[in-house]
Design a protein around this motif. Sequence first.
Motif, PDB file in Angstrom:
ATOM      1  N   TYR A  68       0.833  -1.207   0.000  1.00  0.00           N
ATOM      2  CA  TYR A  68       0.000   0.000   0.000  1.00  0.00           C
ATOM      3  C   TYR A  68       0.867   1.256   0.000  1.00  0.00           C
ATOM      4  O   TYR A  68       0.607   2.215  -0.734  1.00  0.00           O
ATOM      5  CB  TYR A  68      -0.946  -0.004   1.209  1.00  0.00           C
ATOM      6  CG  TYR A  68      -1.715   1.282   1.350  1.00  0.00           C
ATOM      7  CD1 TYR A  68      -2.788   1.568   0.501  1.00  0.00           C
ATOM      8  CD2 TYR A  68      -1.354   2.235   2.298  1.00  0.00           C
ATOM      9  CE1 TYR A  68      -3.482   2.767   0.607  1.00  0.00           C
ATOM     10  CE2 TYR A  68      -2.041   3.434   2.417  1.00  0.00           C
ATOM     11  CZ  TYR A  68      -3.104   3.692   1.557  1.00  0.00           C
ATOM     12  OH  TYR A  68      -3.778   4.884   1.653  1.00  0.00           O
TER      13      TYR A  68
ATOM     14  N   LYS B 214       2.476   1.449  -3.417  1.00  0.00           N
ATOM     15  CA  LYS B 214       1.465   1.363  -4.498  1.00  0.00           C
ATOM     16  C   LYS B 214       1.993   0.470  -5.626  1.00  0.00           C
ATOM     17  O   LYS B 214       1.883   0.797  -6.814  1.00  0.00           O
ATOM     18  CB  LYS B 214       1.085   2.758  -5.023  1.00  0.00           C
ATOM     19  CG  LYS B 214       0.615   3.739  -3.943  1.00  0.00           C
ATOM     20  CD  LYS B 214      -0.728   3.346  -3.344  1.00  0.00           C
ATOM     21  CE  LYS B 214      -1.295   4.337  -2.357  1.00  0.00           C
ATOM     22  NZ  LYS B 214      -0.600   4.494  -1.092  1.00  0.00           N
TER      23      LYS B 214
ATOM     24  N   TRP C 294      -4.539   4.029  -5.970  1.00  0.00           N
ATOM     25  CA  TRP C 294      -3.659   2.869  -6.208  1.00  0.00           C
ATOM     26  C   TRP C 294      -4.014   2.270  -7.572  1.00  0.00           C
ATOM     27  O   TRP C 294      -4.662   1.221  -7.663  1.00  0.00           O
ATOM     28  CB  TRP C 294      -3.887   1.854  -5.086  1.00  0.00           C
ATOM     29  CG  TRP C 294      -2.862   0.776  -4.954  1.00  0.00           C
ATOM     30  CD1 TRP C 294      -1.852   0.457  -5.812  1.00  0.00           C
ATOM     31  CD2 TRP C 294      -2.759  -0.165  -3.865  1.00  0.00           C
ATOM     32  NE1 TRP C 294      -1.130  -0.606  -5.334  1.00  0.00           N
ATOM     33  CE2 TRP C 294      -1.660  -1.007  -4.134  1.00  0.00           C
ATOM     34  CE3 TRP C 294      -3.483  -0.372  -2.693  1.00  0.00           C
ATOM     35  CZ2 TRP C 294      -1.279  -2.033  -3.278  1.00  0.00           C
ATOM     36  CZ3 TRP C 294      -3.100  -1.394  -1.845  1.00  0.00           C
ATOM     37  CH2 TRP C 294      -2.005  -2.215  -2.136  1.00  0.00           C
TER      38      TRP C 294
END
Length: 425
Positions: free
Chosen positions: A143, A146, A173
Amino acid sequence: MKPSKNKCDVLVIGTGMAGMAAALFAAQKGLSTAHAGMTGAINFSSGLLDLLGVYPIGTQAGIWKNPWEGIEALVQDMPQHPFARISKSEIRESIDEFTAFLEKNGLSYTGYPDGNALVITPAGTVKPTFRVPLSMWKGVKAYEEKSPCLIADFRGIKAFSSRQIAETLKHEWPELRNARLSLPNLKADIYPKHLAQTMESPDMLEALIRELKPHIGNVKAVGLPALLGVCKTAQILSRLETELGTDIFEIPTIPPSVAGSRIRAAFEKGLSPLKIQPFYQKQVMGFQRLPDGNFLLDVGHTEKESQIQAKGIILASGRFFGKGLHADRKQIRESIFDLPVSQPQSRSKWHDPDFLAPAGHPVNLAGLETDEYFRPLGKGGKAAYENLFAAGSILAHQDWPRMKCGSGLAIATAYKAVKEMCAYI
Ligand SMILES: Cc1cc2nc3c(=O)[nH]c(=O)nc-3n(C[C@H](O)[C@H](O)[C@H](O)COP(=O)(O)OP(=O)(O)OC[C@H]3O[C@@H](n4cnc5c(N)ncnc54)[C@H](O)[C@@H]3O)c2cc1C
């Protein structure tokens, strides 16, 4: 049948996060410890160990990257908050000891030394938390970076939608994709824990690898619901990573959660060699105070089966869900000792008229007031009993679900209450 008689230094009441932590800390300090309670909220918990994620609640600006700075701001504004009675070094020690115990019993946690990590939730949002199961950590990194990522779910399971997660996160994302996999013999009504156990079978793991392979392409990480085994998660992740050539991570599921029940399993394994007297699936039904100040408690499942004589007590019986607090038509009561409960003056003031009020409801801050040693106050404003201490969500002036401090508060207050009790016993 005549009730059995038992003696101990400390009886911990409650087998939720606070009670488990208190039993661990007490036994590690060499106190002879008895432990009673019905199943707590651990099985419902996501498995994340929050310390402080949000303050003030109800504002975007209140999300803390550094929980220690958040705690400083919180206790300055709310000097009655339980964190105001514990030093930072004690909070840190408590969490380090707790996670070291889990590690020793097969459940690894990680995180940033002083920072919160952002973990993907089953709703597709991200939440700040302090300590993350190792099985979820690569999701934190994916996360942050990305990186090209696939989130997958299994046809038939309820309440975990890879599509929802991808749809919610894709604006920030772009290289996030999703897929739905078909696993053999997956019944729609299977319980999460049973599914997680099934995942430990070699045939199911082979099927999962077969199903995932065509979706891998250029992805660097694959997120799956936190159902990858109950006890063999590390082995399953390692095998998947080797076969698929990508990072694999788990995403917490909604309650009841397998990641939460892994904590319970680690505790059950790790507490038994510590010679704790277990009274599990039993409740405290009544108490007397003996002339020497010791407590004598009646314990049983539905009727009195045992009596426990204890020099001191850690009360970690939770709030309404755990049954430590009980609300009748007029007021909120503490269920075992009938201790005074800090609460709004009348029932009409329990709730904000807006059901979804971002700052929560006044009743969320109800609970036990304590002195600086975590002893609940009696009617006169002094400690009700010099040898009764409280820990966890039963404490007043905290709203753990909104402040994102549930497990951290439970662990740290258990640590402090046990420390203070040692000075007493
Ligand atoms: C759905 C859900 C999700 C969560 N997610 C997170 C998360 O993401 N991160 C996080 O940090 N925390 C999370 N938590 C919170 C965390 O797991 C703890 O539930 C919380 O910190 C409160 O723990 P507790 O031990 O104080 O109370 P509880 O877990 O409620 O335990 C109370 C215990 O007291 C016992 N008890 C009550 N009355 C008696 C009696 N008379 N005799 C004997 N025993 C008694 C109960 O049987 C129970 O064992 C979550 C909790 C829930 C419910």
